[in-house]
Design a protein around this motif. Structure first.
Motif, PDB file in Angstrom:
ATOM      1  N   LEU A 112       0.539  -1.811  11.885  1.00 14.97           N
ATOM      2  CA  LEU A 112       0.792  -3.170  12.157  1.00 14.97           C
ATOM      3  C   LEU A 112       0.127  -3.218  13.151  1.00 14.97           C
ATOM      4  CD1 LEU A 112       4.571  -3.665  10.946  1.00 14.97           C
ATOM      5  CD2 LEU A 112       2.411  -4.675   9.934  1.00 14.97           C
ATOM      6  N   SER A 151      -3.306   0.128   4.699  1.00 11.53           N
ATOM      7  CA  SER A 151      -2.648  -0.931   5.249  1.00 11.53           C
ATOM      8  C   SER A 151      -1.145  -0.472   5.404  1.00 11.53           C
ATOM      9  CB  SER A 151      -2.630  -2.242   4.411  1.00 11.53           C
ATOM     10  OG  SER A 151      -1.762  -1.989   3.279  1.00 11.53           O
ATOM     11  N   ALA A 152      -0.364  -1.228   6.383  1.00  7.31           N
ATOM     12  CA  ALA A 152       0.960  -1.220   6.541  1.00  7.31           C
ATOM     13  C   ALA A 152       1.630  -1.092   5.293  1.00  7.31           C
ATOM     14  CB  ALA A 152       1.417  -2.172   7.552  1.00  7.31           C
ATOM     15  N   GLN A 153       1.318  -2.035   4.495  1.00  5.31           N
ATOM     16  CA  GLN A 153       1.950  -2.327   3.045  1.00  5.31           C
ATOM     17  C   GLN A 153       1.919  -0.986   2.286  1.00  5.31           C
ATOM     18  OE1 GLN A 153       4.174  -4.691   1.724  1.00  5.31           O
ATOM     19  NE2 GLN A 153       4.614  -3.018   0.266  1.00  5.31           N
ATOM     20  N   GLU A 154       0.524  -0.246   2.182  1.00  3.78           N
ATOM     21  CA  GLU A 154       0.443   0.927   1.585  1.00  3.78           C
ATOM     22  C   GLU A 154       1.313   2.174   1.992  1.00  3.78           C
ATOM     23  OE1 GLU A 154      -4.046   0.222  -0.193  1.00  3.78           O
ATOM     24  OE2 GLU A 154      -3.950   0.440   1.839  1.00  3.78           O
ATOM     25  N   THR A 159       8.795   6.400   8.583  1.00  2.00           N
ATOM     26  CA  THR A 159       8.073   5.191   7.758  1.00  2.00           C
ATOM     27  C   THR A 159       8.017   4.260   9.258  1.00  2.00           C
ATOM     28  OG1 THR A 159       9.195   5.728   5.894  1.00  2.00           O
ATOM     29  CG2 THR A 159       8.315   3.380   6.118  1.00  2.00           C
ATOM     30  N   GLU A 179      -3.435  -3.556  12.925  1.00  2.00           N
ATOM     31  CA  GLU A 179      -3.759  -5.071  12.048  1.00  2.00           C
ATOM     32  C   GLU A 179      -3.828  -6.034  12.884  1.00  2.00           C
ATOM     33  OE1 GLU A 179      -1.366  -4.999   8.717  1.00  2.00           O
ATOM     34  OE2 GLU A 179      -2.151  -3.094   7.786  1.00  2.00           O
ATOM     35  N   GLY A 182       3.983   1.929   3.584  1.00  2.00           N
ATOM     36  CA  GLY A 182       5.382   1.731   3.213  1.00  2.00           C
ATOM     37  C   GLY A 182       5.679   2.177   1.809  1.00  2.00           C
ATOM     38  N   ASP A 183       4.477   1.697   0.964  1.00  2.00           N
ATOM     39  CA  ASP A 183       4.756   2.072  -0.349  1.00  2.00           C
ATOM     40  C   ASP A 183       4.703   3.664  -0.743  1.00  2.00           C
ATOM     41  OD1 ASP A 183       4.719  -0.422  -1.020  1.00  2.00           O
ATOM     42  OD2 ASP A 183       2.909  -0.761  -1.657  1.00  2.00           O
ATOM     43  N   VAL A 234       4.370   3.009   9.771  1.00  2.00           N
ATOM     44  CA  VAL A 234       3.810   1.402   9.356  1.00  2.00           C
ATOM     45  C   VAL A 234       3.678   0.852  11.078  1.00  2.00           C
ATOM     46  CG1 VAL A 234       5.165  -0.712   8.662  1.00  2.00           C
ATOM     47  CG2 VAL A 234       5.124   1.498   7.325  1.00  2.00           C
ATOM     48  N   GLU A 246       8.072   5.235   0.459  1.00  2.00           N
ATOM     49  CA  GLU A 246       8.922   4.781  -0.515  1.00  2.00           C
ATOM     50  C   GLU A 246       8.983   5.813  -1.613  1.00  2.00           C
ATOM     51  OE1 GLU A 246      11.018   1.128  -2.837  1.00  2.00           O
ATOM     52  OE2 GLU A 246       8.564   1.164  -2.483  1.00  2.00           O
TER      53      GLU A 246
END
Length: 229
Positions: A219, A80-83, A211, A222, A85-86, A215, A89
């Motif tokens: 997105l 996912s976009a969140q994953e 990133t 999604e 990004g993680d 991401v 990071e």
């Protein structure tokens, strides 16, 4: 040739060869992110039992390459976009640490030369997609390895499969444009000059740019409307 027909010098067990085959299918993009693993046709193709196949799926699930869809079936993990990004990071923190250590070393010119040789292949216009990914990620893995810090290097390698999968998910056209020889030169030069502040700034900008791109890919996907049945 099925995995059960491997040559006499392949001492790995049938399960290990099946794991290696499936891992390659995933990271090469032959099995796409989100795609279900179809056990019956796959076991027939590989010439292994469904039991052996299922045993091979477990370590791939543990590595985060496969996920259970909640209905008893495995599918290739789709980040996912969140994953994404993680992952970036953590990756950014590891690579800033690695490059800073190299820049602060008396061997920094030697390290910079080794990194430049590693990424040189990206200049070849006919380089295949898989080879381009290997070369690009190999540069970053080497940067961590050259520090001599095994924990740092292993920590980066734990992200390797996820990074590779987000590159594949982006598609060849977009991904190839993001894996350029020129994009790595500022990192190499910052290490060569020993300017730790420049190293941090360069890598922070480099990773922030990618990133945003990856991401953004996730997105966009999604938010795409689902296909009408």
């Amino acid at each position: 040739m099925s995995v059960s027909e491997a040559g006499p010098f392949d001492r790995r067990s049938l399960r290990e060869r099946t794991i290696a085959y499936l891992r390659e299918q995933i990271v090469s993009g032959a099995l796409r992110p989100g795609e279900h693993v179809r056990e019956v046709p796959l076991s027939d193709t590989l010439g292994v039992s469904r039991g052996t196949l299922r045993e091979a799926l477990r370590p791939l699930e543990a590595d985060g390459l496969l996920v259970n869809d909640g209905k008893g079936r495995m599918r290739v993990r789709k980040l996912s976009a969140q994953e994404i990004g993680d992952v970036f990071e953590v990756r950014t923190a590891l690579e800033i640490l690695a490059a800073s250590k190299l820049a602060g070393s008396t061997r920094r010119a030697e390290f910079a030369d080794a990194l430049e040789r590693k990424v040189e292949q990206l200049r070849e216009p006919g380089l295949g997609f898989g080879e381009r990914i290997d070369t690009d990620l190999g540069f970053h893995a080497l940067m961590c390895e050259l520090t001599g810090n095994g924990t740092l290097s292993r920590s980066w390698l734990q992200l390797n499969s996820q990074i590779r999968m987000m590159i594949i998910a982006a598609g060849q056209e977009r991904a190839i444009g993001r894996m350029r020889y020129e994009a790595h030169l500022p990192i190499i030069e910052a290490i060569r000059t020993g300017d730790v502040d420049a190293v941090r700034e360069t890598l922070t900008e480099h990773m922030a740019d990618f990133t945003r791109r990856y991401v953004g890919d996730a997105l966009a996907e999604e938010t795409e409307p689902a296909d009408t049945p």
